[in-house]
Design an enzyme around this catalytic site. Sequence first.
Site, PDB file in Angstrom:
ATOM      1  N   GLU A 256      -4.314   2.812   7.114  1.00 11.02           N
ATOM      2  CA  GLU A 256      -4.145   2.648   5.672  1.00 11.02           C
ATOM      3  C   GLU A 256      -4.778   3.856   4.988  1.00 11.02           C
ATOM      4  OE1 GLU A 256      -5.290   1.383   1.984  1.00 11.02           O
ATOM      5  OE2 GLU A 256      -6.288  -0.230   3.054  1.00 11.02           O
TER       6      GLU A 256
ATOM      7  N   SER B 197     -10.407  -0.963   4.179  1.00 15.31           N
ATOM      8  CA  SER B 197      -9.553  -1.268   5.344  1.00 15.31           C
ATOM      9  C   SER B 197      -9.058   0.044   5.934  1.00 15.31           C
ATOM     10  CB  SER B 197      -8.329  -2.078   4.920  1.00 15.31           C
ATOM     11  OG  SER B 197      -8.719  -3.299   4.364  1.00 15.31           O
TER      12      SER B 197
ATOM     13  N   ARG C  73       0.835  -1.215   0.000  1.00 11.71           N
ATOM     14  CA  ARG C  73       0.000   0.000   0.000  1.00 11.71           C
ATOM     15  C   ARG C  73       0.869   1.264   0.000  1.00 11.71           C
ATOM     16  NH1 ARG C  73      -2.974  -3.805  -0.471  1.00 11.71           N
ATOM     17  NH2 ARG C  73      -5.034  -4.047   0.476  1.00 11.71           N
TER      18      ARG C  73
HETATM   19  N1  EPU Z   1     -10.127 -11.975  10.492  1.00 10.78           N
HETATM   20  C1  EPU Z   1     -10.552 -12.091  11.806  1.00 10.78           C
HETATM   21  N2  EPU Z   1     -11.806 -11.630  12.098  1.00 10.78           N
HETATM   22  C2  EPU Z   1     -12.622 -11.095  11.173  1.00 10.78           C
HETATM   23  C3  EPU Z   1     -12.173 -10.962   9.830  1.00 10.78           C
HETATM   24  C4  EPU Z   1     -10.912 -11.412   9.520  1.00 10.78           C
HETATM   25  O1  EPU Z   1      -9.849 -12.610  12.665  1.00 10.78           O
HETATM   26  O2  EPU Z   1     -13.725 -10.707  11.528  1.00 10.78           O
HETATM   27  C5  EPU Z   1      -8.781 -12.500  10.144  1.00 10.78           C
HETATM   28  C6  EPU Z   1      -8.899 -13.919   9.605  1.00 10.78           C
HETATM   29  O3  EPU Z   1      -7.840 -14.685  10.100  1.00 10.78           O
HETATM   30  C7  EPU Z   1      -8.742 -13.727   8.108  1.00 10.78           C
HETATM   31  C8  EPU Z   1      -7.768 -12.559   8.083  1.00 10.78           C
HETATM   32  O4  EPU Z   1      -8.188 -11.719   9.159  1.00 10.78           O
HETATM   33  O5  EPU Z   1      -8.206 -14.857   7.486  1.00 10.78           O
HETATM   34  C9  EPU Z   1      -7.720 -11.818   6.779  1.00 10.78           C
HETATM   35  O6  EPU Z   1      -8.988 -11.267   6.501  1.00 10.78           O
HETATM   36  P1  EPU Z   1      -9.377 -10.819   5.018  1.00 10.78           P
HETATM   37  O7  EPU Z   1      -9.145 -11.937   4.088  1.00 10.78           O
HETATM   38  O8  EPU Z   1     -10.730 -10.222   5.061  1.00 10.78           O
HETATM   39  O9  EPU Z   1      -8.293  -9.725   4.630  1.00 10.78           O
HETATM   40  P2  EPU Z   1      -7.611  -8.550   5.448  1.00 10.78           P
HETATM   41  O10 EPU Z   1      -6.200  -8.895   5.755  1.00 10.78           O
HETATM   42  O11 EPU Z   1      -8.456  -8.135   6.580  1.00 10.78           O
HETATM   43  C10 EPU Z   1      -6.624  -7.446   3.280  1.00 10.78           C
HETATM   44  C11 EPU Z   1      -6.638  -6.112   2.596  1.00 10.78           C
HETATM   45  C12 EPU Z   1      -7.972  -5.895   1.887  1.00 10.78           C
HETATM   46  C13 EPU Z   1      -8.147  -6.997   0.861  1.00 10.78           C
HETATM   47  C14 EPU Z   1      -8.113  -8.356   1.598  1.00 10.78           C
HETATM   48  C15 EPU Z   1      -8.162  -9.516   0.646  1.00 10.78           C
HETATM   49  C16 EPU Z   1      -5.167  -4.660   3.876  1.00 10.78           C
HETATM   50  C17 EPU Z   1      -5.068  -3.491   4.780  1.00 10.78           C
HETATM   51  N3  EPU Z   1      -6.399  -5.045   3.554  1.00 10.78           N
HETATM   52  O12 EPU Z   1      -7.610  -7.392   4.306  1.00 10.78           O
HETATM   53  O13 EPU Z   1      -7.893  -4.657   1.203  1.00 10.78           O
HETATM   54  O14 EPU Z   1      -9.375  -6.863   0.183  1.00 10.78           O
HETATM   55  O15 EPU Z   1      -6.860  -8.467   2.333  1.00 10.78           O
HETATM   56  O16 EPU Z   1      -6.938  -9.654  -0.010  1.00 10.78           O
HETATM   57  O17 EPU Z   1      -4.134  -5.184   3.460  1.00 10.78           O
HETATM   58  C18 EPU Z   1      -8.319  -2.325   1.426  1.00 10.78           C
HETATM   59  O18 EPU Z   1      -7.097  -2.156   1.292  1.00 10.78           O
HETATM   60  O19 EPU Z   1      -9.107  -1.355   1.598  1.00 10.78           O
HETATM   61  C19 EPU Z   1      -8.849  -3.678   1.411  1.00 10.78           C
HETATM   62  C20 EPU Z   1     -10.141  -3.933   1.602  1.00 10.78           C
END
Ligand code: EPU
Length: 337
Positions: free
Chosen positions: A333, A236, A163
């Site tokens: 972010e 995010s 990012r």
């Molecule tokens: N998780 C929890 N509780 C929850 C939701 C998620 O513990 O309620 C944990 C789980 O272990 C899950 C992990 O968080 O496996 C990852 O969650 P998710 O796949 O939703 O992805 P994220 O890491 O929260 C990142 C990006 C998103 C992108 C997704 C999918 C960042 C800051 N965010 O989110 O990007 O869509 O991966 O690749 O890196 C954005 O940048 O605005 C954005 C939405």
Amino acid sequence: MVSRYENYDLSRQNTFRMKVSCRCYIEYGSIEDLKSLDFDSLPQPLLCIGEGSNLLFTGDFPGTVLRSRIDYVKYFDVGADTVPLAVGAGVNWDELVAKTCADGLWGLENLSLIPGTVGAAAVQNIGAYGVEAKDVIVGVTCFDIQKREKTAFKQEQCRYGYRDSIFKDPEYKGRYIITGVLLRLSREPKPQISYGALKGLFESGAPQSPQQVRDAVIRIRREKLPDPEELGSAGSFFKNPIVPAAQFLTISKGYESVPHYVLEGGFIKIPAAWMIEQCGFKGAVRGGAAVYAKQPLVLVNNSGEATPQEIISLEQEITDAVRARFGVQLHPEVEHI
Ligand code: EPU
């Protein structure tokens, strides 16, 4: 054509739907338009925005907001395996993804349904489901405000990181306006479906088209993320923290398992969503602001009337709680303006 407005209401220009305004608002459709502007005479500072989907205005903006309406999409070598395309910075990102997927080109499908413009995608190095914009960007064209001329950056010069890019560096931010992005897509199937949620959907067989992957990504995102048209947010709110392996082991001690991704160089990325949930914030409401119940990495304008201060207080409360519990500093972010 240049359109200029004074004391402009920005509520529709930021997906958090903060009710703020700016001294001056300008929309432009070409590099010629930019050349015609007398930047020194505009209210300062200058701020380039796309669709305002990664911003938190912390109050009224005293300067000039510049919004690109440069909107071309040009394919080159359409019949070749590798298809370069030049896209204007003002094009809506997801409209581009929809078009390239419909045209059978691989490369953007994992980045479906991300709000914002093509220019902003190149600043932020947007990423999702194992793919980042930098993987398909070949170069970026800019308008140099100081020299009042067009210039270009090769992908390697953009210093892309998680990012992050050179265009977030204050020195570059005030000088270069991104006008277009050169991408390279592929006709050869190149599915990237290793990311957890996506992998599960293709267990019975690999995707045959980028459209199939796009449809799957859209399904996953709609389940987890708020539609900015219905509930104000900026996606995010925090970056996922990256810690040394030794610190990860310390954090893991109190838990049966901690979700994580191993990066190069002995570093571990931990989902901030997990930390925020552990601290008890999932679905927490504070005044008009809230932590989105389906994905706690997202802060939302829950009442539609949340003030910047309510969002910032909630951000502070979460950051303090995560630091106290895990010894980890969360970083936003979302860009605070
Ligand atoms: N998780 C929890 N509780 C929850 C939701 C998620 O513990 O309620 C944990 C789980 O272990 C899950 C992990 O968080 O496996 C990852 O969650 P998710 O796949 O939703 O992805 P994220 O890491 O929260 C990142 C990006 C998103 C992108 C997704 C999918 C960042 C800051 N965010 O989110 O990007 O869509 O991966 O690749 O890196 C954005 O940048 O605005 C954005 C939405």
